[in-house]
Write an enzyme that holds these catalytic residues in place. Structure first.
Site, PDB file in Angstrom:
ATOM      1  CB  SER A 165      -0.962  -0.039   1.183  1.00 45.49           C
ATOM      2  OG  SER A 165      -1.947   0.962   1.084  1.00 45.49           O
ATOM      3  CG  ASP A 332      -6.839  -2.778  -3.615  1.00 45.68           C
ATOM      4  OD1 ASP A 332      -7.591  -1.964  -3.059  1.00 45.68           O
ATOM      5  OD2 ASP A 332      -5.603  -2.820  -3.430  1.00 45.68           O
ATOM      6  CG  HIS A 365      -5.883  -1.852   0.078  1.00 43.24           C
ATOM      7  ND1 HIS A 365      -5.139  -1.655  -1.070  1.00 43.24           N
ATOM      8  CD2 HIS A 365      -5.218  -1.202   1.074  1.00 43.24           C
ATOM      9  CE1 HIS A 365      -4.074  -0.913  -0.788  1.00 43.24           C
ATOM     10  NE2 HIS A 365      -4.096  -0.641   0.503  1.00 43.24           N
TER      11      HIS A 365
END
Length: 386
Positions: A165, A332, A365
């Site tokens: 991320s 995601d 995610h």
């Protein structure tokens, strides 16, 4: 039993000690100076004599340098990638010295295990918290602080840099900015730049804080903090990081039992559905150690991101010397798969060595954090390949 089938919970690991790094007159990417900076760092494994077995883990938005291990025997939780980092695991601490550094403006400003400098820190010129007088910081600034930490240990090159991320942004910025340092780079649930969609999505996280009257343009450190705004922001972040499938599974659980026609929401606008209450409870627990201004600064750093920190992403990518591996998550909704796919294709078109392998699972995610062992063997093979 193979290394892949071994549970990290069954492997004896040494306790983790948070280390402190300090520097003075740190110059930001935007040419501002922070007179005093302190950040925490953790390491796992042993630095070899040549200091060339170093894997840097760059952490995600709401995390810190606690990537693996525990602080004490009775610590209820381990580091977020404890199943990935350790003896005989994918990132094998029998072979590698694994290190991670707390970011500037780290979200966990009130976490006893986080050391960071940000808006909640004391400005040495005034003796009061910086608030919004703290300089806007970028992903490059996080990278440069990490580089200072590494250099303080006599390290001059990495074996690999790996991050999920917001950590993926740092990882690829390392590869573009300091290519001689980085022979291998793994970007997990990542991005090489914040496009228009992502920038607008991240902005939604900041709005509840700014609308909270207690925020007071960032001047709340001697009064009531904007807790309600922070909780609302974290509710948005939690939902954005998950999927409809997961949220609907929570809603159908006996503990929540979501129904459109729930009695309390029908009797008053002031009451919420149980699934909203679940989100709020989750966010409230997380908010206890977080700072609202720090969230705004991390959001802005993410919005300002482009690998190489110049106006031409392709030019920045052309400077990468590392072999790269991109691991997006198929569902995601935050850093969507196309962000990894596009940079992977760009690197391939430039003749670079790049691989892409997509995560499955129902966590969106968060597959990149809690389901990463799905790609453990891929990660192990990539970092061990010469």
């Amino acid at each position: 039993m193979t290394w892949l089938s071994m549970s990290s919970a069954l492997i004896a690991k040494p306790l983790v000690i948070k280390q402190r790094f300090e520097t003075e007159n740190f110059k930001t990417f935007n040419n501002q100076v922070i007179k005093q900076v302190a950040v925490g760092w953790e390491s796992y494994g042993t630095l070899n004599a040549n200091k060339d077995n170093v894997i840097l883990i760059t952490h995600y938005f709401s995390a810190n340098s606690h990537a693996a291990g525990k602080y004490s025997d009775d610590d209820p939780t381990s580091g977020y990638w404890d199943a990935l980092i350790g003896p005989n695991l994918a990132i094998d601490t029998n072979k590698y010295f694994v290190i991670s550094v707390d970011s500037l403006a780290n979200l966990g400003a009130y976490n006893e295990h986080v050391i960071t400098t940000g808006p909640a820190s004391i400005n040495p010129d005034t003796g009061k918290p910086y608030g919004l007088s703290f300089p806007v910081v970028t992903i490059r600034d996080f990278v440069n602080i990490q580089k200072l930490v590494l250099e303080s240990l006599g390290i001059k090159k990495l074996h690999a840099v790996i991050g999920p991320s917001m950590g993926s942004m740092q990882a690829i910025d390392w590869a573009t900015t300091y290519p001689k340092w980085v022979p291998r780079m793994i970007s997990i649930i990542g991005s090489a730049h914040s496009d228009a969609w992502t920038t607008a999505l991240i902005e939604q996280w900041t709005i509840p804080i700014k609308l909270d009257p207690n925020w007071n343009n960032g001047h709340y450190y001697d009064s009531t903090p904007p807790t309600e705004g922070l909780i609302a922001a974290l509710m948005f972040i939690t939902q954005d990081a998950l999927t409809p499938e997961f949220i609907n599974d929570i809603g159908s659980s006996s503990a929540v039992n979501h129904q459109p026609l729930e009695a309390k929401p029908m009797t008053s606008i002031l009451h919420s559905h149980r699934i909203v209450q679940w989100l709020r409870t989750t966010a409230t627990a997380r908010a206890k150690t977080f700072d609202a201004n720090h969230l705004l600064y991390l959001a802005r750093a993410s919005q300002l991101f482009v690998a190489g920190h110049n106006s031409n992403l392709d030019t920045a990518l052309s400077g990468i010397e590392a072999r790269t591996l991109f691991i997006p998550s198929a569902n995601d909704l935050l850093l969507m798969p196309y962000l990894s796919e596009n940079v992977h294709l760009s690197l391939k078109e430039q003749g670079k060595s790049s691989q892409l392998d997509t995560l499955t699972g129902n966590l969106g995610h968060l597959n990149g954090i809690t389901k990463i062992t799905e790609k453990a063997e891929k990660i192990k093979n990539f970092i061990e390949q010469e």
